[in-house]
Design a protein around this motif. Structure first.
Motif, PDB file in Angstrom:
ATOM      1  N   VAL A   7      -2.754 -13.199   1.291  1.00 49.89           N
ATOM      2  CA  VAL A   7      -1.737 -12.444   0.560  1.00 49.89           C
ATOM      3  C   VAL A   7      -0.342 -12.816   1.053  1.00 49.89           C
ATOM      4  O   VAL A   7      -0.129 -13.081   2.241  1.00 49.89           O
ATOM      5  N   THR A   8       0.618 -12.891   0.136  1.00 47.19           N
ATOM      6  CA  THR A   8       2.022 -13.077   0.489  1.00 47.19           C
ATOM      7  C   THR A   8       2.877 -12.137  -0.350  1.00 47.19           C
ATOM      8  O   THR A   8       2.518 -11.771  -1.470  1.00 47.19           O
ATOM      9  N   VAL A  42       4.184  -5.994  -3.925  1.00 46.94           N
ATOM     10  CA  VAL A  42       2.749  -6.129  -3.707  1.00 46.94           C
ATOM     11  C   VAL A  42       2.181  -4.743  -3.445  1.00 46.94           C
ATOM     12  O   VAL A  42       2.689  -3.996  -2.590  1.00 46.94           O
ATOM     13  N   LEU A  43       1.140  -4.374  -4.183  1.00 51.62           N
ATOM     14  CA  LEU A  43       0.510  -3.066  -3.987  1.00 51.62           C
ATOM     15  C   LEU A  43      -0.127  -2.989  -2.605  1.00 51.62           C
ATOM     16  O   LEU A  43      -0.651  -3.976  -2.083  1.00 51.62           O
ATOM     17  N   TYR A  44      -0.084  -1.800  -2.031  1.00 49.43           N
ATOM     18  CA  TYR A  44      -0.703  -1.581  -0.720  1.00 49.43           C
ATOM     19  C   TYR A  44      -2.168  -1.995  -0.746  1.00 49.43           C
ATOM     20  O   TYR A  44      -2.672  -2.623   0.194  1.00 49.43           O
ATOM     21  N   THR A  45      -2.852  -1.658  -1.830  1.00 48.67           N
ATOM     22  CA  THR A  45      -4.283  -1.959  -1.923  1.00 48.67           C
ATOM     23  C   THR A  45      -4.553  -3.450  -2.043  1.00 48.67           C
ATOM     24  O   THR A  45      -5.651  -3.911  -1.725  1.00 48.67           O
ATOM     25  N   ASP A  46      -3.562  -4.229  -2.496  1.00 47.34           N
ATOM     26  CA  ASP A  46      -3.695  -5.686  -2.539  1.00 47.34           C
ATOM     27  C   ASP A  46      -3.248  -6.330  -1.229  1.00 47.34           C
ATOM     28  O   ASP A  46      -3.606  -7.471  -0.940  1.00 47.34           O
ATOM     29  N   LEU A 113       9.155   0.271   1.273  1.00 45.99           N
ATOM     30  CA  LEU A 113       7.870   0.819   0.852  1.00 45.99           C
ATOM     31  C   LEU A 113       8.103   2.028  -0.039  1.00 45.99           C
ATOM     32  O   LEU A 113       9.069   2.768   0.151  1.00 45.99           O
ATOM     33  N   ASN A 114       7.195   2.238  -0.994  1.00 49.36           N
ATOM     34  CA  ASN A 114       7.210   3.513  -1.709  1.00 49.36           C
ATOM     35  C   ASN A 114       6.218   4.467  -1.046  1.00 49.36           C
ATOM     36  O   ASN A 114       5.613   4.146  -0.015  1.00 49.36           O
ATOM     37  N   SER A 115       6.033   5.627  -1.615  1.00 50.87           N
ATOM     38  CA  SER A 115       5.192   6.649  -0.990  1.00 50.87           C
ATOM     39  C   SER A 115       3.722   6.271  -0.956  1.00 50.87           C
ATOM     40  O   SER A 115       2.939   6.882  -0.218  1.00 50.87           O
ATOM     41  N   SER A 116       3.338   5.248  -1.711  1.00 48.34           N
ATOM     42  CA  SER A 116       1.941   4.786  -1.720  1.00 48.34           C
ATOM     43  C   SER A 116       1.730   3.591  -0.799  1.00 48.34           C
ATOM     44  O   SER A 116       0.621   3.063  -0.704  1.00 48.34           O
ATOM     45  N   GLY A 117       2.800   3.133  -0.152  1.00 44.18           N
ATOM     46  CA  GLY A 117       2.695   1.988   0.749  1.00 44.18           C
ATOM     47  C   GLY A 117       2.911   0.650   0.080  1.00 44.18           C
ATOM     48  O   GLY A 117       2.814  -0.396   0.746  1.00 44.18           O
ATOM     49  N   ASP A 118       3.204   0.635  -1.225  1.00 40.51           N
ATOM     50  CA  ASP A 118       3.477  -0.621  -1.917  1.00 40.51           C
ATOM     51  C   ASP A 118       4.773  -1.215  -1.370  1.00 40.51           C
ATOM     52  O   ASP A 118       5.763  -0.499  -1.166  1.00 40.51           O
ATOM     53  N   THR A 120       8.045  -3.839  -1.454  1.00 37.82           N
ATOM     54  CA  THR A 120       8.943  -4.559  -2.354  1.00 37.82           C
ATOM     55  C   THR A 120       9.934  -5.384  -1.553  1.00 37.82           C
ATOM     56  O   THR A 120      10.587  -4.878  -0.640  1.00 37.82           O
ATOM     57  N   LEU A 121      10.045  -6.658  -1.910  1.00 38.54           N
ATOM     58  CA  LEU A 121      10.997  -7.585  -1.309  1.00 38.54           C
ATOM     59  C   LEU A 121      12.066  -7.922  -2.343  1.00 38.54           C
ATOM     60  O   LEU A 121      11.741  -8.301  -3.471  1.00 38.54           O
ATOM     61  N   THR A 122      13.332  -7.767  -1.963  1.00 39.30           N
ATOM     62  CA  THR A 122      14.459  -8.061  -2.848  1.00 39.30           C
ATOM     63  C   THR A 122      15.384  -9.031  -2.135  1.00 39.30           C
ATOM     64  O   THR A 122      15.778  -8.799  -0.996  1.00 39.30           O
ATOM     65  N   GLN A 123      15.755 -10.126  -2.811  1.00 41.39           N
ATOM     66  CA  GLN A 123      16.627 -11.141  -2.205  1.00 41.39           C
ATOM     67  C   GLN A 123      17.990 -11.148  -2.879  1.00 41.39           C
ATOM     68  O   GLN A 123      18.098 -11.145  -4.105  1.00 41.39           O
ATOM     69  N   TYR A 124      19.046 -11.186  -2.049  1.00 40.95           N
ATOM     70  CA  TYR A 124      20.413 -11.223  -2.540  1.00 40.95           C
ATOM     71  C   TYR A 124      21.102 -12.552  -2.238  1.00 40.95           C
ATOM     72  O   TYR A 124      21.953 -12.997  -3.012  1.00 40.95           O
ATOM     73  N   LEU A 125      20.771 -13.157  -1.096  1.00 41.59           N
ATOM     74  CA  LEU A 125      21.376 -14.419  -0.693  1.00 41.59           C
ATOM     75  C   LEU A 125      20.287 -15.414  -0.315  1.00 41.59           C
ATOM     76  O   LEU A 125      19.223 -15.024   0.176  1.00 41.59           O
TER      77      LEU A 125
END
Length: 223
Positions: A7-8, A42-46, A113-118, A120-125
């Motif tokens: 997973v990545t 990426v979902l926590y479960t994944d 992370l959200n409340s479910s552990g999912d 999220t990666l966000t890139q600005y530079l």
């Protein structure tokens, strides 16, 4: 909890939404008025295999958090594209931010992370890809162990258990590079008139007839 094999959590720093090498998709939203290069979740479960159970006292809560091992200002392992400045990690209310050179430097990326552990990666530079090989290569992961995803289970008797994985080890940034082509514009010509002296040209341009290195030219024109 353990990371699932292969997973990545990746984004492509090429502007706009792109298909990703890991088979996922990204968006490229504007966040707080700032245009991102890419954002993926990426979902926590994944992401992890989770075998945590509360036991006979039953589960009261299950929570997720990101932790910088070493605290704010810890080097992420990423550099600016020219390799001159380190990108350091800062915990801003649970959102992990990557800043250029210092805790208050330009924002390069965030992980949250959200409340479910999912995750999220966000890139600005953009970040450096070294050694450089192709325009679309994957970056390395973060430095080992600097960013953990922790899961905590609390039972109804107020006993708790926290386990963690190295989330930084699965983060990747896909490279960008020069693109585009050049084409000749329709009807354009680069012409001179071999009649001695400066003349008007059939393409609508003008020429001169200078002496170059002591030699008299028939004509000279520039496009």
């Amino acid at each position: 909890i353990t990371l699932k094999s292969g997973v990545t959590l990746a984004v492509d720093e090429t502007a706009g939404a792109n298909s990703l090498q890991n088979g996922g998709t990204e968006t490229a939203p504007s966040v707080n008025g700032v245009q991102t290069l890419g954002q993926a979740t990426v979902l926590y479960t994944d992401l992890v295999s989770d075998s945590m159970v509360a036991g006979s006292d039953e589960e009261a809560s299950r929570t997720y958090q990101l932790v910088i091992k070493g605290g704010d200002g810890t080097a992420s392992g990423y550099m600016t594209p020219d390799g001159t400045q380190s990108i350091v990690l800062v915990n801003n209310g649970g959102v992990i931010e990557g800043h250029v050179a210092s805790n208050t430097g330009a924002l390069a990326f965030t992980v949250e992370l959200n409340s479910s552990g999912d995750a999220t990666l966000t890139q600005y530079l953009a970040v450096q890809h070294d050694p450089n090989s192709t325009n679309d290569q994957l970056s390395a992961a973060m430095s080992t162990g600097v960013l953990e995803l922790q899961t905590t289970v609390v039972d109804k008797d107020d006993d708790s258990l926290t386990t963690a994985v190295d989330l930084g080890s699965v983060i990747r940034f896909e490279d960008d590079g020069p693109s585009g082509t050049i084409t000749l514009k329709s009807g354009v010509t680069l012409a001179v008139d071999e009649t001695a002296g400066a003349n008007s040209l059939q393409n609508g341009g003008t020429e001169t007839a200078p002496s170059v290195n002591g030699v008299q030219t028939l004509g000279q024109a520039t496009v």
